[in-house]
Scaffold this active site. Structure first.
Site, PDB file in Angstrom:
ATOM      1  N   ALA A 161      29.477  75.428  25.960  1.00  0.00           N
ATOM      2  CA  ALA A 161      28.089  75.214  25.537  1.00  0.00           C
ATOM      3  C   ALA A 161      27.946  75.350  24.021  1.00  0.00           C
ATOM      4  CB  ALA A 161      27.193  76.226  26.252  1.00  0.00           C
ATOM      5  N   ASN A 181      19.740  84.558  32.534  1.00  0.00           N
ATOM      6  CA  ASN A 181      20.373  85.620  31.754  1.00  0.00           C
ATOM      7  C   ASN A 181      19.372  86.729  31.462  1.00  0.00           C
ATOM      8  OD1 ASN A 181      22.625  83.989  31.786  1.00  0.00           O
ATOM      9  ND2 ASN A 181      22.250  83.132  29.748  1.00  0.00           N
ATOM     10  N   VAL A 182      19.906  87.926  31.343  1.00  0.00           N
ATOM     11  CA  VAL A 182      19.063  89.120  31.168  1.00  0.00           C
ATOM     12  C   VAL A 182      19.282  89.751  29.789  1.00  0.00           C
ATOM     13  CG1 VAL A 182      19.015  89.579  33.647  1.00  0.00           C
ATOM     14  CG2 VAL A 182      20.827  90.605  32.252  1.00  0.00           C
ATOM     15  N   CYS A 220      10.223 102.508  35.272  1.00  0.00           N
ATOM     16  CA  CYS A 220      10.126 103.686  36.139  1.00  0.00           C
ATOM     17  C   CYS A 220      10.106 103.245  37.598  1.00  0.00           C
ATOM     18  CB  CYS A 220       8.829 104.447  35.810  1.00  0.00           C
ATOM     19  SG  CYS A 220       8.500 105.815  36.931  1.00  0.00           S
ATOM     20  N   GLY A 246      25.792  76.161  31.672  1.00  0.00           N
ATOM     21  CA  GLY A 246      26.522  77.427  31.813  1.00  0.00           C
ATOM     22  C   GLY A 246      26.160  78.216  33.042  1.00  0.00           C
ATOM     23  N   THR A 247      25.942  77.504  34.163  1.00  0.00           N
ATOM     24  CA  THR A 247      25.662  78.227  35.405  1.00  0.00           C
ATOM     25  C   THR A 247      26.466  77.636  36.553  1.00  0.00           C
ATOM     26  OG1 THR A 247      23.951  78.922  36.983  1.00  0.00           O
ATOM     27  CG2 THR A 247      23.617  76.791  35.897  1.00  0.00           C
ATOM     28  N   SER A 248      26.900  78.510  37.449  1.00  0.00           N
ATOM     29  CA  SER A 248      27.690  78.080  38.614  1.00  0.00           C
ATOM     30  C   SER A 248      26.775  77.502  39.686  1.00  0.00           C
ATOM     31  CB  SER A 248      28.475  79.270  39.178  1.00  0.00           C
ATOM     32  OG  SER A 248      27.586  80.336  39.475  1.00  0.00           O
ATOM     33  N   HIS A 281      15.349  86.361  36.035  1.00  0.00           N
ATOM     34  CA  HIS A 281      15.985  87.565  36.582  1.00  0.00           C
ATOM     35  C   HIS A 281      15.727  88.792  35.725  1.00  0.00           C
ATOM     36  CE1 HIS A 281      18.918  84.682  38.818  1.00  0.00           C
ATOM     37  NE2 HIS A 281      17.742  84.787  39.413  1.00  0.00           N
ATOM     38  N   ARG A 336      26.458  97.497  30.130  1.00  0.00           N
ATOM     39  CA  ARG A 336      26.163  96.078  29.875  1.00  0.00           C
ATOM     40  C   ARG A 336      25.040  95.929  28.867  1.00  0.00           C
ATOM     41  NH1 ARG A 336      24.795  93.352  35.283  1.00  0.00           N
ATOM     42  NH2 ARG A 336      24.366  91.619  33.864  1.00  0.00           N
TER      43      ARG A 336
HETATM   44  C1  BV8 Z   1      15.912  86.369  46.545  1.00  0.00           C
HETATM   45  C2  BV8 Z   1      20.327  89.831  37.368  1.00  0.00           C
HETATM   46  C3  BV8 Z   1      14.197  86.367  48.084  1.00  0.00           C
HETATM   47  C4  BV8 Z   1      21.038  91.118  37.688  1.00  0.00           C
HETATM   48  C5  BV8 Z   1      21.116  88.228  39.048  1.00  0.00           C
HETATM   49  C6  BV8 Z   1      22.839  82.877  51.296  1.00  0.00           C
HETATM   50  C7  BV8 Z   1      22.592  81.576  50.881  1.00  0.00           C
HETATM   51  C8  BV8 Z   1      21.710  81.288  49.856  1.00  0.00           C
HETATM   52  C9  BV8 Z   1      21.038  82.330  49.219  1.00  0.00           C
HETATM   53  C10 BV8 Z   1      21.288  83.613  49.617  1.00  0.00           C
HETATM   54  C11 BV8 Z   1      22.183  83.909  50.648  1.00  0.00           C
HETATM   55  N1  BV8 Z   1      22.212  85.236  50.801  1.00  0.00           N
HETATM   56  C12 BV8 Z   1      21.366  85.808  49.928  1.00  0.00           C
HETATM   57  C13 BV8 Z   1      20.783  84.840  49.211  1.00  0.00           C
HETATM   58  C14 BV8 Z   1      19.791  84.985  48.163  1.00  0.00           C
HETATM   59  C15 BV8 Z   1      20.486  85.434  46.888  1.00  0.00           C
HETATM   60  C16 BV8 Z   1      21.558  84.447  46.485  1.00  0.00           C
HETATM   61  O1  BV8 Z   1      21.261  83.384  45.970  1.00  0.00           O
HETATM   62  N2  BV8 Z   1      22.833  84.843  46.737  1.00  0.00           N
HETATM   63  C17 BV8 Z   1      23.930  83.958  46.400  1.00  0.00           C
HETATM   64  C18 BV8 Z   1      25.056  84.803  45.778  1.00  0.00           C
HETATM   65  C19 BV8 Z   1      24.403  83.245  47.646  1.00  0.00           C
HETATM   66  N3  BV8 Z   1      19.430  85.426  45.898  1.00  0.00           N
HETATM   67  C20 BV8 Z   1      18.691  86.536  45.752  1.00  0.00           C
HETATM   68  O2  BV8 Z   1      18.886  87.580  46.332  1.00  0.00           O
HETATM   69  C21 BV8 Z   1      17.513  86.387  44.790  1.00  0.00           C
HETATM   70  N4  BV8 Z   1      16.344  86.909  45.431  1.00  0.00           N
HETATM   71  O3  BV8 Z   1      16.413  85.416  47.090  1.00  0.00           O
HETATM   72  O4  BV8 Z   1      14.847  87.022  47.027  1.00  0.00           O
HETATM   73  C22 BV8 Z   1      13.828  87.360  49.061  1.00  0.00           C
HETATM   74  C23 BV8 Z   1      13.660  88.679  48.678  1.00  0.00           C
HETATM   75  C24 BV8 Z   1      13.274  89.582  49.626  1.00  0.00           C
HETATM   76  C25 BV8 Z   1      13.072  89.168  50.926  1.00  0.00           C
HETATM   77  C26 BV8 Z   1      13.272  87.844  51.279  1.00  0.00           C
HETATM   78  C27 BV8 Z   1      13.648  86.925  50.354  1.00  0.00           C
HETATM   79  C28 BV8 Z   1      17.739  87.198  43.538  1.00  0.00           C
HETATM   80  C29 BV8 Z   1      18.937  86.667  42.794  1.00  0.00           C
HETATM   81  C30 BV8 Z   1      19.000  87.316  41.405  1.00  0.00           C
HETATM   82  C31 BV8 Z   1      20.181  88.269  41.329  1.00  0.00           C
HETATM   83  N5  BV8 Z   1      20.306  88.750  39.950  1.00  0.00           N
HETATM   84  N6  BV8 Z   1      21.159  88.675  37.781  1.00  0.00           N
HETATM   85  C32 BV8 Z   1      22.228  91.334  36.792  1.00  0.00           C
HETATM   86  O5  BV8 Z   1      22.399  90.591  35.802  1.00  0.00           O
HETATM   87  O6  BV8 Z   1      22.980  92.284  37.086  1.00  0.00           O
HETATM   88  S1  BV8 Z   1      22.116  86.935  39.496  1.00  0.00           S
HETATM   89  C33 BV8 Z   1      23.292  86.589  38.300  1.00  0.00           C
HETATM   90  O7  BV8 Z   1      24.313  85.793  38.871  1.00  0.00           O
HETATM   91  C34 BV8 Z   1      22.817  85.722  37.169  1.00  0.00           C
HETATM   92  O8  BV8 Z   1      21.541  86.084  36.728  1.00  0.00           O
HETATM   93  C35 BV8 Z   1      22.860  84.332  37.700  1.00  0.00           C
HETATM   94  O9  BV8 Z   1      21.652  83.977  38.302  1.00  0.00           O
HETATM   95  C36 BV8 Z   1      23.850  84.446  38.823  1.00  0.00           C
HETATM   96  C37 BV8 Z   1      24.982  83.468  38.697  1.00  0.00           C
HETATM   97  O10 BV8 Z   1      25.574  83.687  37.487  1.00  0.00           O
HETATM   98  P1  BV8 Z   1      25.665  82.458  36.438  1.00  0.00           P
HETATM   99  O11 BV8 Z   1      24.639  82.691  35.415  1.00  0.00           O
HETATM  100  O12 BV8 Z   1      25.668  81.134  37.109  1.00  0.00           O
HETATM  101  O13 BV8 Z   1      27.068  82.783  35.889  1.00  0.00           O
HETATM  102  P2  BV8 Z   1      28.444  82.556  36.665  1.00  0.00           P
HETATM  103  O14 BV8 Z   1      29.389  83.558  36.116  1.00  0.00           O
HETATM  104  O15 BV8 Z   1      28.232  82.470  38.134  1.00  0.00           O
HETATM  105  O16 BV8 Z   1      28.850  81.104  36.184  1.00  0.00           O
HETATM  106  C38 BV8 Z   1      29.034  80.852  34.814  1.00  0.00           C
HETATM  107  C39 BV8 Z   1      29.288  79.361  34.706  1.00  0.00           C
HETATM  108  O17 BV8 Z   1      29.418  79.065  33.328  1.00  0.00           O
HETATM  109  C40 BV8 Z   1      30.594  78.961  35.371  1.00  0.00           C
HETATM  110  O18 BV8 Z   1      30.326  77.829  36.185  1.00  0.00           O
HETATM  111  C41 BV8 Z   1      31.523  78.601  34.205  1.00  0.00           C
HETATM  112  O19 BV8 Z   1      32.301  77.436  34.469  1.00  0.00           O
HETATM  113  C42 BV8 Z   1      30.568  78.294  33.111  1.00  0.00           C
HETATM  114  N7  BV8 Z   1      31.014  78.706  31.779  1.00  0.00           N
HETATM  115  C43 BV8 Z   1      31.687  79.821  31.427  1.00  0.00           C
HETATM  116  N8  BV8 Z   1      31.818  79.854  30.085  1.00  0.00           N
HETATM  117  C44 BV8 Z   1      31.198  78.752  29.592  1.00  0.00           C
HETATM  118  C45 BV8 Z   1      30.679  78.006  30.673  1.00  0.00           C
HETATM  119  N9  BV8 Z   1      30.002  76.866  30.516  1.00  0.00           N
HETATM  120  C46 BV8 Z   1      29.815  76.427  29.254  1.00  0.00           C
HETATM  121  N10 BV8 Z   1      30.275  77.085  28.164  1.00  0.00           N
HETATM  122  C47 BV8 Z   1      30.972  78.232  28.294  1.00  0.00           C
HETATM  123  N11 BV8 Z   1      31.428  78.866  27.200  1.00  0.00           N
END
Ligand code: BV8
Length: 256
Positions: free
Chosen positions: A243, A112-113, A137, A199-201, A129, A76
């Site tokens: 977007a 985004n990263v 490290c 551009g986020t879900s 993120h 990636r």
């Molecule tokens: C934390 C980096 C606290 C890594 C990422 C249950 C309920 C609620 C929350 C949780 C739960 N269980 C766990 C949690 C917490 C969890 C979470 O939220 N889970 C979700 C799945 C339910 N969160 C965490 O773990 C966070 N940390 O809470 O810590 C903690 C810690 C320790 C102890 C206690 C508490 C950390 C979350 C960060 C994870 N890392 N990325 C990597 O890149 O590999 S997340 C990653 O996915 C992204 O960074 C982004 O944040 C996330 C979602 O992706 P999106 O960017 O929204 O993209 P997606 O594909 O989903 O959607 C794209 C959208 O664009 C779509 O809607 C589409 O229609 C649209 N689109 C597409 N093309 C276009 C467009 N729009 C316009 N134009 C286009 N061309």
């Protein structure tokens, strides 16, 4: 939520952007999609189709199989380095310039990263993120920016400690976000009078929570996203357009 046509929403939002005191923006993978970078929920193909990102993007996956996880992230990383900022990134950099030129405030919060916002010239980028371009490290936490070619070994040994490995400097599921990023995003969400969610879900927290926080503090919210999201109801304007098409159109519609 208005049911205006896209053109009406674009014109109304352009006018609001030209007058806003403080604009905050939250971007997700949809902003980088037109640069050829898969969104987080796109089905993955080829080598990675049997993996689910949410299971690979965790400390447990890395602890269990650091070779596979670091291979996926290096794949990636190289994709991000080979990609170019698209019209959405460029329009956001232009919007920042115009806002600052009229003594407005502008905060770009990204999930985004890929560092494409910075490469497009955005200055006020808050990386919730982390970044896949830098690795760190596992023992010392020291960071390095690997060259634009495949890492030499998997899992990559750390140059900073004999027992360390290099891991991508991203936030995995279950990991805390950088405190400084959370503070900056929190302050901007509370202070802004206009919040763009692009551009986020809107399902990952605490990132999506900043949309709710801005709305709760009286900001008007615009959602520019191909699909509806669980937070669409907070939006005064929803623009279901790419977007890379909507943002240049909005900037072009702004009064000079
Ligand atoms: C934390 C980096 C606290 C890594 C990422 C249950 C309920 C609620 C929350 C949780 C739960 N269980 C766990 C949690 C917490 C969890 C979470 O939220 N889970 C979700 C799945 C339910 N969160 C965490 O773990 C966070 N940390 O809470 O810590 C903690 C810690 C320790 C102890 C206690 C508490 C950390 C979350 C960060 C994870 N890392 N990325 C990597 O890149 O590999 S997340 C990653 O996915 C992204 O960074 C982004 O944040 C996330 C979602 O992706 P999106 O960017 O929204 O993209 P997606 O594909 O989903 O959607 C794209 C959208 O664009 C779509 O809607 C589409 O229609 C649209 N689109 C597409 N093309 C276009 C467009 N729009 C316009 N134009 C286009 N061309």
């Amino acid at each position: 939520m208005s049911h205006a046509t896209t053109d009406e929403s674009v014109r109304a939002l352009a006018g609001a952007l030209a007058r806003a005191r403080h604009i905050a923006v939250l971007t997700g993978a949809g902003v980088s999609a037109e640069s050829g970078i898969r969104t987080f929920r796109d089905t993955m193909e080829g080598l990675w189709k049997e993996f689910d990102p949410a299971t690979l993007a965790t400390p447990r996956a890395f602890a269990r199989d650091p070779g596979t996880v670091s291979r996926w992230y290096d794949h990636r990383r190289l994709g991000c380095l080979a990609a170019e900022p698209n019209a959405a990134h460029n329009a956001l950099a232009e919007l920042e310039r115009r806002t600052l030129a009229r003594a407005g405030r502008f905060t770009l919060i990204t999930q985004n990263v890929d560092r494409l916002h910075q490469r497009a010239g955005s200055r006020s980028v808050v990386e919730l993120h982390g970044s896949i371009i830098e690795w760190r490290c596992t023992i010392t936490g020291r960071r390095t920016t690997p060259p634009a070619k495949p890492l030499p070994a998997f899992p990559p040994p750390s140059p900073f400690h004999p027992e360390g490995l290099l891991r991508p400097d991203v936030v995995w599921f279950g990991e805390m976000l950088p405190e400084s990023a959370v503070e900056a995003a929190d302050e901007a969400a509370r202070a802004c009078d206009l919040f763009l969610s692009i551009g986020t879900s809107s399902v990952v927290y605490p990132a999506a929570g900043f949309i709710e926080l801005a709305h709760a503090h009286g900001a008007r919210v615009a959602e520019i996203n191909l699909d509806a999201t669980p937070l669409s109801s907070r939006a005064a304007w929803t623009i279901r357009e790419k977007a890379g098409v909507a943002l240049p159109g909005i900037v072009a519609a702004m009064p000079a």
